[in-house]
Design a protein around this motif. Structure first.
Motif, mmCIF file in Angstrom:
data_model
loop_
_atom_site.group_PDB
_atom_site.id
_atom_site.type_symbol
_atom_site.label_atom_id
_atom_site.label_comp_id
_atom_site.label_asym_id
_atom_site.label_seq_id
_atom_site.Cartn_x
_atom_site.Cartn_y
_atom_site.Cartn_z
ATOM 1 N N ALA A 64 38.965 35.523 42.965
ATOM 2 C CA ALA A 64 38.364 36.325 41.906
ATOM 3 C C ALA A 64 39.097 36.195 40.582
ATOM 4 O O ALA A 64 38.517 36.346 39.532
ATOM 5 C CB ALA A 64 38.318 37.790 42.327
ATOM 6 N N THR A 65 40.385 35.913 40.634
ATOM 7 C CA THR A 65 41.135 35.906 39.382
ATOM 8 C C THR A 65 41.809 34.560 39.161
ATOM 9 O O THR A 65 42.144 33.862 40.120
ATOM 10 C CB THR A 65 42.220 37.001 39.373
ATOM 11 O OG1 THR A 65 43.327 36.519 40.129
ATOM 12 C CG2 THR A 65 41.727 38.273 39.968
ATOM 13 N N ARG A 67 44.757 33.936 38.322
ATOM 14 C CA ARG A 67 46.154 33.895 38.755
ATOM 15 C C ARG A 67 46.311 33.181 40.092
ATOM 16 O O ARG A 67 47.339 32.568 40.357
ATOM 17 C CB ARG A 67 46.691 35.312 38.903
ATOM 18 C CG ARG A 67 46.771 36.049 37.628
ATOM 19 C CD ARG A 67 48.069 35.771 36.903
ATOM 20 N NE ARG A 67 48.110 36.533 35.675
ATOM 21 C CZ ARG A 67 48.323 36.016 34.484
ATOM 22 N NH1 ARG A 67 48.507 34.717 34.365
ATOM 23 N NH2 ARG A 67 48.348 36.767 33.419
ATOM 24 N N GLN A 68 45.297 33.324 40.950
ATOM 25 C CA GLN A 68 45.429 32.738 42.274
ATOM 26 C C GLN A 68 44.704 31.403 42.379
ATOM 27 O O GLN A 68 44.818 30.729 43.391
ATOM 28 C CB GLN A 68 44.841 33.706 43.307
ATOM 29 C CG GLN A 68 45.557 35.021 43.351
ATOM 30 C CD GLN A 68 44.645 36.178 43.640
ATOM 31 O OE1 GLN A 68 43.495 35.982 44.006
ATOM 32 N NE2 GLN A 68 45.152 37.395 43.468
#
Lengths: 193, 622, 302, 184
Positions: A64-65, A67-68
């Protein structure tokens, strides 16, 4: 149209790419992609991830983000407004990170070649590792593009993120040409490139 | 000269100097701090001494004071928390309205409390009690809040009801026993009904001071509207006076056998009166926690949190077993520590920013690092998470309740302590973490005196987490002292392990294990050499690609647990406060109706007089 | 150090490593089962390991402050502290469970969650904070039936010692607490749904609703540690439930089997039910499970 | 059977507004009304309050550089009458100004700022006028005007990819070989 000097890699890129066998294998087989539908191509992803084609068997998963995420899919045409968000999302991703340009719009503007707000070449603004052509590419094409990216990672050729780091000024210059608000000092905090 | 007189002298000197130098800040504060710390040192030096007539003081058999370890335990708490609060007030009250008299009344309160704790007869106990109430009432009036009068008055009136209830029972006792001494109480001269009434009136007096539901209505207002450094003392030390009173009256004076005489339940192995106390405590712990979860004002949240925490202590009192009383005394200490620390932290934040609501604050961790550390330790203790001091209370309390087979009560108390975790997280998240408000960019760290005052309790909490047995050793001593030896069951404390018939727990081993695991994890975590950790700014967060600026509000802090509020909405509208507000409204309406008799017309008054005369005549003649 | 404590330490380390591997294993098995239910192939069994290695091999890690850096470490600390207090069998496999009883385990479990919540708070992402608020609300919900079930067990066994509770279930399936005391068992199983944060009650992380909830700002090494701790935590929670309600285990293989079978239950419930709204989640636990729990406790006492 | 609702509305409107330039049926249940720009606000007010046209479907704009006019089109719907109404008015292209109908329908704000961005029409009384809506950092004339050349703008601002090195035009190449590929 003046001739473009494409960015090249410095010599120390091998240092950055020096992953050992295990980590390389892991990076190849675990691609989390940022679920950010930028254009009409996002509709092609639904069959690719559900039971017919099921990309999870290749180790691919949505995240979802940024960052990952490891992989940013630019699914189709990219308007200048979206480009701004894409750049931010790309910069928030953590190295190593890859980009797939999806459909002819990202390659040469496609059917939006004369549009006043659709960019014509994606790789001027963010480094693209793999282009998948077609309008729109079928899930088979998407899967083959992903497989190609995997091979590229395995051969240490997916080096877009290093290119972006090393030629950051060049990319920023290109971005500033169409995103006027990048010129001022109203850019938010520094990023993590 | 005996110890008690010396302490009285030192504290009176401090009080006098607070009056004499009330305009000269440094002199006044230094002399108060000096007097408090000398008295504290004195008490600690003679802490273990609790026998021998030399330590007692009496006057014509009316006033009787005794210097023993049980009183010293509470006096150390009072003087310690008082010292910290006054230290914190140095900066907090500086150049505020009401600064001058604040210290006078504060010292008066401390004087009253020390008096009541050392007293061993009811009369001097009551005098100390009233001086304390009066002093604290006057301190509340020194704050800068606009609505302080309303809440101070409410506090005073409800306290008055408690005091009358107490006084009434004292006179009943004197009437029968012909002595005010605690030790002179003799249950054989009372009937069962009289004893029950006595127990109820006495406990009403103390439950009001401890703000137990349904007598808690004054608490949120009085706690939140006082000058906040005083609230640290109010909640950290003064609210425990209710617990102390219950302790000394129920178990020190009246005695467990007399309580059992009022009605004993075989199944729960306890009297109905104590059973009621336990359930009052459970309900207070649960509802206080729930109200704390749903409050939006930091001070109100801490006030309700205090109400809830006092509930735990009441449960221990109600259980009346060694384990229960140990739990209560342990919680008196831990609550004193973390509530003092938390209130001083909040005082510092309000002092620096002037904001009192959760949604007006945030991201202060870099501005106030010391306050953050103090809050972190305090909330871990508050939530009762091992390995810090708070868990010992929880463990002792649950084991005590399970030992008495009060399983339903245990379940709800445990739920309440989980709820404490919820509001504790909010304290740290909405004040220190998250996005900092634009106007708080250059908030300075807490003043030095406040930093000291908030760190000392935090160190105490860490210490108690690893060595709770040291405190338990003392509390066992006091419980023996006030003649409770009817229970063979109890917590067995070997070096560091706690064992009772139901369970066991080893504080030191557990704490050490956590520390060792932490060190190993940290080493493992930093093994990776090539990786670099980048520190990025607060604005570089995932916002779905949107570019945010400092003006964008990015803190989720208003109506934080809105889900719980929405779910429990139908139940929340019924509260004691609303009930009392409604009664007061009805009462005002009734008074308004009665007032209409006085019309101002002379002839009406003449008719009233005539009617009254006629009725009186008829009554007496018939 | 005596040989006895040396052996205990070695067994503990083996259990910790084993719980990571087993946690990942059942996780990937669950993903495969989910895939089969949806008529897909699903990822290979080694996928979680690949993911973790990949996350560790990331080149940049970003942090917003000290708590975000410390958070994952503290979380790991909390989970390992929980792990070593749970008995996994007899002899050395009881690990350090003689240092804390059921109440201690229940409280030390929250250590890791608090650490996680603090790290999320420092990251400063509103999605993360909403996720934490939801998670804590759900915890406040499911803890009531869970506590009721555990208290019933304590009342029935006259002990809060997990080893004693296991010993009392000796002698066949009929003696397992879940079957001997059906109300208590049902309460615990319903509370477990909330505890496992699987599908109908996954509103804390709520994929696609609040980004990815608490872990929104975590990538790379932080995410890897969180995945590891989650795997360990799942094993710890399930092992505790097996110990308390399903008769414990005489050896590690039976324990592994029981853990896996128990894990299938929230998995299949999750496959059938869609996500609950937050208010419904909270009220769900305070309605029927609590009622059944009260009945179970009443039966246990009287 | 009396008049249909359409005719009835037509007649009523004609009676009420003497200044209507033209009113005609544009198909089934559809009226097209031409007005002067000064009447537009009072007309919409009247339609909403008294004639039950409660729904604002959209606001649009047509550029007529030949006449030097912008034509603003309001589309209203009445559910009780089952009629779609198109109100058209022409305003000066040099100084395009119109009264905002934000007070009647709050959602009109979005249409109005979009028209402002895309055509440069200024709506008085709209407090979000001038806000960036779709085009961020735009520095040319509004792009939906017909005198704006999109291709020229794209050529100026964007870099096109160079053509293939073998100068092959792929589209023609494919159409030449299409049949032979199909036979395979």
């Amino acid at each position: 149209m003046d001739d473009l000097k494409r960015p090249t890699l410095d010599s120390d890129f091998t240092c950055d790419m020096a992953f050992n066998k295990i980590t390389k294998w892991a990076q190849k087989n675990s691609l989390w992609l940022l679920a950010y539908g930028t254009g009409c191509g996002a509709i092609e992803l639904s069959p690719t991830m559900t039971s017919r084609y099921d990309w999870s068997r290749l180790g691919i998963r949505g995240s979802a983000t940024p960052r990952q995420a490891d992989l940013l899919l630019i699914t189709g045409y990219l308007s200048t407004k979206t480009l701004k968000r894409v750049i931010r999302s790309y910069e928030q991703m953590q190295d190593p990170k890859y980009v797939i340009g999806f459909g002819s719009c990202t390659i040469n503007g496609g059917m939006y070649y004369d549009s006043y707000n659709t960019i014509k070449q994606l790789d001027l603004y963010i480094p693209v590792d793999v282009y998948i052509n077609g309008c729109m590419p079928r899930p088979e094409a998407v899967l083959s593009g992903l497989a190609y990216l995997k091979d590229k990672i395995g051969d240490k050729k997916a080096d877009g993120w290093i290119k972006y780091k090393q030629n950051f000024e060049w990319y920023r210059e290109n971005q500033k040409k169409i995103l006027k608000s990048f010129n001022g000092d109203n850019m938010p905090d520094k990023y993590n490139w | 000269m005996n110890v008690l007189r010396t302490i009285a002298l030192i504290l009176s000197l401090g009080f006098l100097s607070s009056i004499l130098f009330y305009k000269i800040r440094e002199l006044r504060n230094l002399s108060i701090i000096a007097s408090l710390s000398v008295a504290l040192g004195f008490v600690i030096k003679f802490f273990g001494i609790y026998t021998g007539i030399k330590r007692a003081f009496s006057y014509k058999d009316l006033f009787y004071f005794k210097f023993d370890a049980f009183s010293n335990f509470f006096v150390v708490l009072i003087l310690g928390v008082g010292l910290l609060a006054i230290l914190a007030s140095w900066n907090y009250m500086k150049e505020k309205k009401g600064e001058t008299f604040f210290y006078v009344f504060f010292m008066l309160t401390i004087l009253g409390m020390v008096g009541l704790v050392y007293s061993r007869d009811m009369l001097s106990f009551f005098i100390g009690w009233e001086v304390m109430t009066m002093g604290s009432f006057l301190v509340i009036l020194q704050s800068n809040e606009k609505d302080r009068f309303k809440f101070a008055l409410r506090y005073f009136i409800i306290s008055l009801i408690g005091a009358y209830s107490l006084l009434w029972s004292m006179f009943i006792i004197y009437n029968k026993v012909h002595s005010f001494k605690f030790s002179a109480f003799n249950s054989s001269v009372f009937t069962k009904g009289e004893l029950t009434t006595l127990l109820i009136t006495i406990s009403i007096g103390f439950l009001i001071k401890a703000a137990i539901m349904p007598f808690h209505t004054w608490a949120s207002g009085a706690y939140s509207r006082s000058p906040l450094t005083f609230t640290a003392f109010f909640s950290g030390a003064m609210s425990k006076m209710g617990i102390y009173g219950l302790f000394i009256f129920l178990y020190g004076s009246i005695g467990l056998s007399a309580i059992y005489k009022t009605g004993y339940n075989e199944f729960f192995q306890t009297s109905y009166f104590q059973y009621t106390l336990v359930w009052l405590g459970v309900i207070t712990a649960f509802l206080g926690t729930l109200r704390a979860i749903l409050s939006e004002d930091i001070r109100v949240m801490l006030a309700y949190s205090s109400v809830g925490q006092l509930g735990y202590m009441l449960i221990g009192i109600g259980l009346g077993s060694t384990l229960g009383l140990t739990a209560t005394l342990f919680h008196v200490v831990t609550h004193g520590l973390f509530k003092t620390s938390l209130f001083i932290v909040v005082a510092a934040i309000i002092h620096r920013t002037g904001k009192t609501k959760f949604h007006e604050l945030g991201g202060l961790i870099n501005n106030m690092p010391i306050a953050f550390i103090a809050t972190l330790i305090s909330i871990i203790t508050l939530a009762g998470i091992p390995p810090l001091g708070g868990f010992a209370t929880k463990w002792l309390l649950y084991e005590a309740m399970i030992e008495k087979r009060m399983f339903f009560a245990t379940a709800i108390t445990m739920l309440a302590s989980i709820g404490a975790f919820l509001y504790a997280y909010r304290l740290i998240q909405n004040l220190f973490l998250g996005q900092r408000k634009l106007e708080h960019d250059d908030v300075k760290p807490a003043p030095l005196t406040m930093q000291i005052a908030m760190l000392i309790p935090a160190l105490g909490m860490v210490f108690l987490g690893f060595f709770p047995n040291l405190l338990i050793k003392y509390t066992n001593l006091f419980i023996e002292l006030i003649n409770i030896d009817f229970f063979k069951l109890g917590v067995k404390v070997t070096d560091t392990a706690f064992t009772n018939s139901y369970g066991y727990w080893n504080a030191f081993y557990l704490g050490s294990a956590v520390v060792i695991i932490f060190i190993v994890s940290t080493i493992y975590y930093n093994l990776q050499r090539r990786a670099k950790i980048y520190k990025i700014g607060q604005l570089d967060i995932y916002t779905a690609g949107e570019y945010v600026t400092r003006e964008t509000p990015l803190n989720y802090s208003f109506n934080f647990y809105g889900f719980i509020f929405d779910s429990l909405k139908p139940a929340i509208k019924y509260s004691v406060t609303n009930f009392i507000t409604r009664i007061s409204k009805e009462f005002i309406a009734l008074s308004d109706f009665v007032r209409r008799i006085y019309t101002g017309n002379g002839q009406h008054y003449a008719i009233f007089t005539m009617i009254f005369t006629i009725i009186t005549l008829i009554y007496f003649l018939s | 150090m005596s040989t006895d404590s040396m052996y205990r330490l070695l067994v503990t380390i083996a259990v910790i490593l084993g719980s990571i591997i087993y946690g990942f294993f059942i996780n990937s098995l669950a993903r495969r089962i989910t895939a089969r239910v949806q008529n897909r192939m699903g990822p290979p069994l080694k996928q979680p390991f690949i993911d973790v290695i990949k996350l560790y091999s990331k080149r940049t890690f970003v942090t917003h402050g000290i708590m975000q850096t410390l958070g994952p470490i503290l979380m790991l600390t909390g989970i390992i502290s929980t792990l070593i207090l749970i008995p996994y069998g007899k002899g050395y496999l009881t690990l350090y469970s003689s240092n804390g009883d059921l109440i201690t385990i229940l409280y030390i479990m929250t250590f890791g969650q608090l650490a996680m919540a603090l790290a999320v708070g420092q990251a400063g992402n509103p999605y993360g904070t909403i996720g934490v608020a939801r998670g804590l609300t759900r915890m406040f919900g499911y803890e009531l039936p869970l506590i009721l079930a555990l208290i019933s067990l304590i009342a029935l066994n006259h002990s809060a010692d997990v080893n004693v509770i296991i010993a009392n279930q000796h002698g066949g399936i009929a003696n397992w607490n879940a079957f001997r005391h059906p109300f208590v068992g049902i309460t615990a199983l319903l509370a477990m749904l909330g505890m496992m944060s699987y599908q109908p009650f996954d509103n804390a992380s709520a994929p696609a609703e609040v980004a990815s909830g608490p872990i929104t700002e975590f990538g790379g090494k932080f995410m890897a540690i969180m995945m590891t701790t989650n795997a360990m935590f799942v094993v710890a929670k399930l092992a505790l439930l097996v110990d308390l309600f399903f008769g414990g285990a005489s050896n590690i293989f039976i324990l592994a089997l029981k853990i896996f079978l128990l894990y299938l239950y929230p998995l299949f419930v999750g496959l059938v039910f869609p996500r609950f709204a937050m208010e419904d989640t909270f009220l769900f636990f305070w309605k029927w499970p609590t009622l059944i729990g009260f009945i179970g406790l009443a039966i246990a006492i009287f | 059977m009396g008049f249909s609702k359409l005719t009835e509305t037509k007649v009523l409107l004609k009676q009420y507004f003497k200044d209507i330039i033209s009113i005609e049926e544009g198909g089934e249940q559809r009226l097209i009304i031409d007005l002067q720009s000064k009447d537009i606000t009072s007309m919409i007010n009247h339609l909403k309050d008294f004639m039950d046209f409660k729904h604002l479907s959209m606001i649009s704009c047509v550029d007529w550089p030949e006449e030097n006019k912008f034509e603003i089109v309001y589309i209203l719907t009445s559910y009780s009458k089952n009629i779609v109404l198109m109100l058209k008015t022409k305003i000066d292209r040099k100084n395009p100004k119109l009264q905002s109908i934000m007070s009647l329908w709050p959602q009109a704000v979005t249409y109005e700022i979009e028209l402002n961005e895309m055509f440069g029409v200024f709506f008085e009384g709209n407090d979000r006028m001038g806000e960036e809506f779709i085009l961020e950092d735009w520095d040319d004339i509004p792009p939906m005007r017909r005198d704006f050349d999109s291709l020229e703008y794209a050529n100026k601002n964007f870099k096109f990819r160079d053509e293939r090195k073998d100068k092959k035009i792929i589209r023609e190449f494919i159409s030449e070989h299409y049949d032979e590929w199909r036979k395979k």
